[in-house]
Design a protein around this motif. Structure first.
Motif, PDB file in Angstrom:
ATOM      1  N   ASP A 233       2.450 -11.252  -1.005  1.00 61.66           N
ATOM      2  CA  ASP A 233       3.377 -12.243  -0.467  1.00 61.66           C
ATOM      3  C   ASP A 233       2.617 -13.234   0.421  1.00 61.66           C
ATOM      4  O   ASP A 233       1.557 -12.911   0.966  1.00 61.66           O
ATOM      5  CB  ASP A 233       4.484 -11.553   0.353  1.00 61.66           C
ATOM      6  CG  ASP A 233       5.671 -12.491   0.600  1.00 61.66           C
ATOM      7  OD1 ASP A 233       5.895 -13.399  -0.222  1.00 61.66           O
ATOM      8  OD2 ASP A 233       6.364 -12.305   1.623  1.00 61.66           O
ATOM      9  N   HIS A 235       3.535 -16.401   3.409  1.00 65.21           N
ATOM     10  CA  HIS A 235       4.447 -17.272   4.157  1.00 65.21           C
ATOM     11  C   HIS A 235       3.624 -18.325   4.892  1.00 65.21           C
ATOM     12  O   HIS A 235       2.540 -18.018   5.414  1.00 65.21           O
ATOM     13  CB  HIS A 235       5.297 -16.475   5.150  1.00 65.21           C
ATOM     14  CG  HIS A 235       6.461 -15.794   4.488  1.00 65.21           C
ATOM     15  ND1 HIS A 235       7.734 -16.305   4.507  1.00 65.21           N
ATOM     16  CD2 HIS A 235       6.517 -14.666   3.755  1.00 65.21           C
ATOM     17  CE1 HIS A 235       8.530 -15.498   3.819  1.00 65.21           C
ATOM     18  NE2 HIS A 235       7.823 -14.490   3.353  1.00 65.21           N
ATOM     19  N   HIS A 267       7.115  -7.540   3.503  1.00 61.81           N
ATOM     20  CA  HIS A 267       7.564  -8.023   2.188  1.00 61.81           C
ATOM     21  C   HIS A 267       6.624  -7.524   1.087  1.00 61.81           C
ATOM     22  O   HIS A 267       7.076  -7.065   0.029  1.00 61.81           O
ATOM     23  CB  HIS A 267       7.620  -9.551   2.151  1.00 61.81           C
ATOM     24  CG  HIS A 267       8.662 -10.125   3.056  1.00 61.81           C
ATOM     25  ND1 HIS A 267       8.936 -11.468   3.140  1.00 61.81           N
ATOM     26  CD2 HIS A 267       9.505  -9.532   3.936  1.00 61.81           C
ATOM     27  CE1 HIS A 267       9.897 -11.672   4.032  1.00 61.81           C
ATOM     28  NE2 HIS A 267      10.247 -10.512   4.525  1.00 61.81           N
TER      29      HIS A 267
HETATM   30 MG    MG Z   1       8.321 -13.060   1.661  1.00 56.78          MG
END
Ligand code: MG
Length: 385
Positions: A233, A235, A267
């Motif tokens: 993941d 961000h 995540h």
């Molecule tokens: Mg995420």
């Protein structure tokens, strides 16, 4: 009667006996990665006819209960009394269904076929119990061997025991306060109730001795297959700090942008667990379009993935995370992240690894535009449909 689902299950988990070890009452001991009580709950909850599972716990067992049931959604536990009989009576008052199965938490495996047989018997009887024949020779004895009993007339009685709810409540009401009862079938019989005998199952054996726990553990692990999942993941930075990583708030000039708390590490780990179980990805379970997850703590996502695996009898073995960023510095927070993740997965901290690296100032992480995380998790699980 509500269609086919008209049975509640009452699980009596109020005992305080801990002779089998681990220093906690046996219903709270772990086997196959989850508590004995949680096994009993899951094996009852999965039956389509059961519409309510109510647990009775002992006084002072609230925190043991909460960690034993994890994220399962159940009505609040009822606190039991000084004896098993008083505990059952406290619990059955919370039952709303027409029929009730009264079960001992120390019997973690409840075959659906036994529940079916008990439920059918309630069409013609006010109670029903699962029984097994005796296979050994049974004798009276003292200092020397006494008479041999006719074992064809003798049976071992198991739980769950099934009753018409109002009848077992009435029978409890008439039982003398100063007398103990061995089980609820005895209490119903004392007021003239007819109790059917249905075929029990060897997997319903009560866990009592250390050897029983070892056998249960082996039995649970027999059909499990190791599965590995990975998650990734990213961000971007946006807005003010802190940065949430691994369930820990790390002070930083900027935070991560995202619909939830943007905990990129949790995540990635959630996706690793979902991936190991082949249960889709985090976006399937928590669509970013759903306003419920706006600003949500990402531990909710991870706890959901854990619950999905546990519901299927799976065991999480370990997790390894790599966090990729130039800043903030991860090292000082590594152990608190490991502890946080270990708590969420209910694993010893030694099963959780958190590593950090940079990309040598290359790419978007190198330019400090965001943080990436990778996770690998190992689980053991039976094949499921
Ligand atoms: Mg995420």
């Amino acid at each position: 009667m509500r269609g086919n689902s008209d049975i509640a299950a009452l699980i009596v988990a109020a005992g305080s006996g801990s002779r089998a070890g681990q220093g906690v009452p046996k219903q709270y001991r772990m086997i196959g990665g989850k508590s004995v009580l949680a096994h009993a709950i899951d094996s009852l909850m999965v039956h389509p006819a059961i519409d309510q599972v109510q647990v009775v716990i002992g006084e002072g067992q609230e925190s043991l209960y909460r960690s034993a049931i994890g994220a399962r959604s159940l009505p609040p536990p009822v606190t039991g009394g000084a004896s098993r009989r008083e505990s059952v009576l406290a619990g059955i008052k919370a039952i709303k269904s027409e029929h009730v199965l009264i079960h001992d938490a120390a019997r973690p495996f409840v075959p659906g076929a036994v529940i079916d047989r008990l439920r059918s018997a309630l069409d013609t009887h006010s109670g029903a119990v699962p029984v097994l024949p005796l296979v050994d020779t049974i004798v009276r004895g003292g200092e020397t061997l006494g008479d041999t009993l006719d074992r064809s007339e003798l049976f071992r009685v198991q739980t769950p025991q099934a009753f018409v709810t109002i009848e077992i409540i009435a029978a409890h009401g008439q039982w003398p306060d100063d007398r103990e009862a061995t089980d609820d079938a005895q209490i119903l019989r004392a007021v003239g109730g007819q109790v059917a005998m249905v075929e029990g199952d060897s997997s319903l054996e009560k866990l009592t001795y250390e050897a029983d726990f070892i056998a249960a553990e082996q039995r649970l692990q027999a059909g499990l297959v190791t599965r590995i999942g990975q998650g990734f993941d990213v961000h971007a930075f946006g807005g003010d700090g802190p940065v949430w990583l691994g369930g820990v708030a790390i002070p930083h000039s900027r935070g991560l942008a995202g619909h939830s708390d943007a905990d990129v590490a949790l995540h990635a780990l959630t996706d690793a667990l979902l991936g190991a179980a082949a249960l889709g990805d985090i976006g399937d379970h928590f669509p970013p379009s759903d306003p419920r997850w706006k600003g949500a703590p990402s531990r909710l996502f991870l706890e959901h993935a854990v619950a999905l695996i546990e519901e299927r009898g799976g065991i999480i073995d370990n997790a390894d995370l790599t966090i990729i960023c130039e800043a903030p510095r991860i090292g000082p927070y590594r152990d608190s992240m490991r502890a946080s993740i270990a708590g969420l997965l209910r694993l010893p901290v030694t099963r959780i690894s958190v590593k950090a690296t940079t990309t040598e100032r290359l790419g978007f992480t190198g330019r400090a535009e965001g943080i990436a995380a990778q996770a690998v998790a190992t689980i053991r699980m039976k094949d499921f449909k």
